[in-house]
Motif scaffolding. Sequence first.
Motif, PDB file in Angstrom:
ATOM      1  N   GLN A   1      -2.403  -1.275  -1.651  1.00  0.00           N
ATOM      2  CA  GLN A   1      -2.716  -0.536  -2.881  1.00  0.00           C
ATOM      3  C   GLN A   1      -2.915  -1.505  -4.050  1.00  0.00           C
ATOM      4  N   ALA A   2      -2.052  -2.514  -4.132  1.00  0.00           N
ATOM      5  CA  ALA A   2      -2.141  -3.508  -5.221  1.00  0.00           C
ATOM      6  C   ALA A   2      -3.466  -4.260  -5.175  1.00  0.00           C
ATOM      7  N   ILE A   3      -3.931  -4.586  -3.974  1.00  0.00           N
ATOM      8  CA  ILE A   3      -5.210  -5.295  -3.820  1.00  0.00           C
ATOM      9  C   ILE A   3      -6.367  -4.358  -4.154  1.00  0.00           C
ATOM     10  N   ALA A   4      -6.319  -3.135  -3.596  1.00  0.00           N
ATOM     11  CA  ALA A   4      -7.407  -2.165  -3.804  1.00  0.00           C
ATOM     12  C   ALA A   4      -7.557  -1.789  -5.275  1.00  0.00           C
ATOM     13  N   ILE A   5      -6.439  -1.579  -5.955  1.00  0.00           N
ATOM     14  CA  ILE A   5      -6.477  -1.186  -7.371  1.00  0.00           C
ATOM     15  C   ILE A   5      -7.177  -2.251  -8.204  1.00  0.00           C
ATOM     16  N   GLU A   6      -6.892  -3.519  -7.927  1.00  0.00           N
ATOM     17  CA  GLU A   6      -7.519  -4.598  -8.706  1.00  0.00           C
ATOM     18  C   GLU A   6      -8.996  -4.742  -8.360  1.00  0.00           C
ATOM     19  N   ILE A   7      -9.331  -4.620  -7.077  1.00  0.00           N
ATOM     20  CA  ILE A   7     -10.740  -4.732  -6.666  1.00  0.00           C
ATOM     21  C   ILE A   7     -11.566  -3.610  -7.308  1.00  0.00           C
ATOM     22  N   GLU A   8     -10.988  -2.402  -7.334  1.00  0.00           N
ATOM     23  CA  GLU A   8     -11.688  -1.240  -7.903  1.00  0.00           C
ATOM     24  C   GLU A   8     -11.592  -1.195  -9.433  1.00  0.00           C
ATOM     25  N   LYS A   9     -10.850  -2.144 -10.023  1.00  0.00           N
ATOM     26  CA  LYS A   9     -10.644  -2.221 -11.478  1.00  0.00           C
ATOM     27  C   LYS A   9     -10.025  -0.939 -12.056  1.00  0.00           C
ATOM     28  N   ILE A  10      -9.050  -0.386 -11.328  1.00  0.00           N
ATOM     29  CA  ILE A  10      -8.299   0.776 -11.809  1.00  0.00           C
ATOM     30  C   ILE A  10      -7.141   0.236 -12.646  1.00  0.00           C
ATOM     31  N   ILE A  11      -6.944   0.807 -13.815  1.00  0.00           N
ATOM     32  CA  ILE A  11      -5.847   0.343 -14.671  1.00  0.00           C
ATOM     33  C   ILE A  11      -4.704   1.347 -14.574  1.00  0.00           C
TER      34      ILE A  11
ATOM     35  N   ASN B   1      -5.346   7.630   4.307  1.00  0.00           N
ATOM     36  CA  ASN B   1      -5.928   7.664   5.662  1.00  0.00           C
ATOM     37  C   ASN B   1      -7.447   7.582   5.624  1.00  0.00           C
ATOM     38  N   ASN B   2      -8.057   8.159   4.583  1.00  0.00           N
ATOM     39  CA  ASN B   2      -9.517   8.119   4.434  1.00  0.00           C
ATOM     40  C   ASN B   2      -9.995   6.856   3.717  1.00  0.00           C
ATOM     41  N   GLU B   3      -9.031   5.951   3.432  1.00  0.00           N
ATOM     42  CA  GLU B   3      -9.333   4.679   2.766  1.00  0.00           C
ATOM     43  C   GLU B   3      -9.953   4.888   1.381  1.00  0.00           C
ATOM     44  N   ASP B   4      -9.586   6.003   0.730  1.00  0.00           N
ATOM     45  CA  ASP B   4     -10.068   6.279  -0.621  1.00  0.00           C
ATOM     46  C   ASP B   4      -8.975   5.835  -1.597  1.00  0.00           C
ATOM     47  N   TYR B   5      -8.921   4.520  -1.831  1.00  0.00           N
ATOM     48  CA  TYR B   5      -7.820   3.943  -2.598  1.00  0.00           C
ATOM     49  C   TYR B   5      -7.873   4.318  -4.078  1.00  0.00           C
ATOM     50  N   GLU B   6      -9.067   4.564  -4.571  1.00  0.00           N
ATOM     51  CA  GLU B   6      -9.207   4.951  -5.972  1.00  0.00           C
ATOM     52  C   GLU B   6      -8.518   6.296  -6.196  1.00  0.00           C
ATOM     53  N   ARG B   7      -8.807   7.252  -5.315  1.00  0.00           N
ATOM     54  CA  ARG B   7      -8.175   8.575  -5.410  1.00  0.00           C
ATOM     55  C   ARG B   7      -6.665   8.461  -5.175  1.00  0.00           C
ATOM     56  N   ALA B   8      -6.283   7.638  -4.205  1.00  0.00           N
ATOM     57  CA  ALA B   8      -4.852   7.438  -3.910  1.00  0.00           C
ATOM     58  C   ALA B   8      -4.117   6.950  -5.152  1.00  0.00           C
ATOM     59  N   ALA B   9      -4.754   6.052  -5.892  1.00  0.00           N
ATOM     60  CA  ALA B   9      -4.125   5.519  -7.111  1.00  0.00           C
ATOM     61  C   ALA B   9      -3.948   6.614  -8.159  1.00  0.00           C
ATOM     62  N   ARG B  10      -4.971   7.486  -8.307  1.00  0.00           N
ATOM     63  CA  ARG B  10      -4.873   8.577  -9.283  1.00  0.00           C
ATOM     64  C   ARG B  10      -3.767   9.557  -8.897  1.00  0.00           C
ATOM     65  N   ILE B  11      -3.671   9.868  -7.599  1.00  0.00           N
ATOM     66  CA  ILE B  11      -2.634  10.799  -7.123  1.00  0.00           C
ATOM     67  C   ILE B  11      -1.257  10.185  -7.340  1.00  0.00           C
ATOM     68  N   ARG B  12      -1.143   8.893  -7.017  1.00  0.00           N
ATOM     69  CA  ARG B  12       0.141   8.204  -7.201  1.00  0.00           C
ATOM     70  C   ARG B  12       0.575   8.249  -8.664  1.00  0.00           C
ATOM     71  N   ASP B  13      -0.373   8.027  -9.571  1.00  0.00           N
ATOM     72  CA  ASP B  13      -0.047   8.073 -11.003  1.00  0.00           C
ATOM     73  C   ASP B  13       0.435   9.450 -11.412  1.00  0.00           C
ATOM     74  N   GLU B  14      -0.194  10.502 -10.880  1.00  0.00           N
ATOM     75  CA  GLU B  14       0.210  11.869 -11.193  1.00  0.00           C
ATOM     76  C   GLU B  14       1.638  12.146 -10.673  1.00  0.00           C
ATOM     77  N   ILE B  15       1.940  11.645  -9.465  1.00  0.00           N
ATOM     78  CA  ILE B  15       3.298  11.794  -8.882  1.00  0.00           C
ATOM     79  C   ILE B  15       4.313  11.060  -9.758  1.00  0.00           C
ATOM     80  N   ASN B  16       3.972   9.841 -10.178  1.00  0.00           N
ATOM     81  CA  ASN B  16       4.894   9.049 -11.016  1.00  0.00           C
ATOM     82  C   ASN B  16       5.168   9.708 -12.358  1.00  0.00           C
ATOM     83  N   LYS B  17       4.173  10.396 -12.918  1.00  0.00           N
ATOM     84  CA  LYS B  17       4.345  11.087 -14.194  1.00  0.00           C
ATOM     85  C   LYS B  17       5.417  12.165 -14.090  1.00  0.00           C
ATOM     86  N   ARG B  18       5.519  12.765 -12.908  1.00  0.00           N
ATOM     87  CA  ARG B  18       6.444  13.894 -12.721  1.00  0.00           C
ATOM     88  C   ARG B  18       7.848  13.446 -12.348  1.00  0.00           C
TER      89      ARG B  18
END
Length: 199
Positions: free
Chosen positions: A45-55, A181-198
Amino acid sequence: MEKLVELEILGLSSNHSQSGSFTLVMGEVEGSRRLPIVIGMFEAQAIAIEIEKIIPNRPMTHDLFRSFAESFKFKIDKIVISDMKEGVFYAKINCNSDSTQVEIDSRPSDAIAIAVRFSARIFCSEKVMAEAAIEFTEEDKNEESKKEMKSEPQKVAVKKEGSLKDFSLDKLNQLLEKAINNEDYERAARIRDEINKRN
């Protein structure tokens, strides 16, 4: 001095043989060999987030390392996958400041997550490449591009779901697993952020 081979990141995919782990595929910059390395979900996730430039909302561990290093005027020259013992890879992070040069022992997954944040070059010792790399032929390349073309529509379909705020925590955890599982790391990062907010 030992010969080093420069590598680039080619892809990241979930590892079907080990649950919760991913395969990071590194390719030889001037050659046809591939070096697959099994890494954990957090590092993937750490590698994918940086490659995709997700902040992310808050700095992740590797972002913290970058801020820390930059605050003390340290630069990362390169990282080297230096050794392999009993199937375990070892890496070194080469850092320098105006007055000091330091080599830090690291897991390759962490070293690569840091390298992408500093735009540092990634190398592997020839000894490790000879032992662990896989030769990639033209036929393999053609097979890979066919697979990519087939899997593309599936990734697009996954993104078309409702707003994350509308889902329960259980549902978000299911969606997170599905995105990974679908290797959609950008979406995974957004979902993770939403979980962390709660939490």
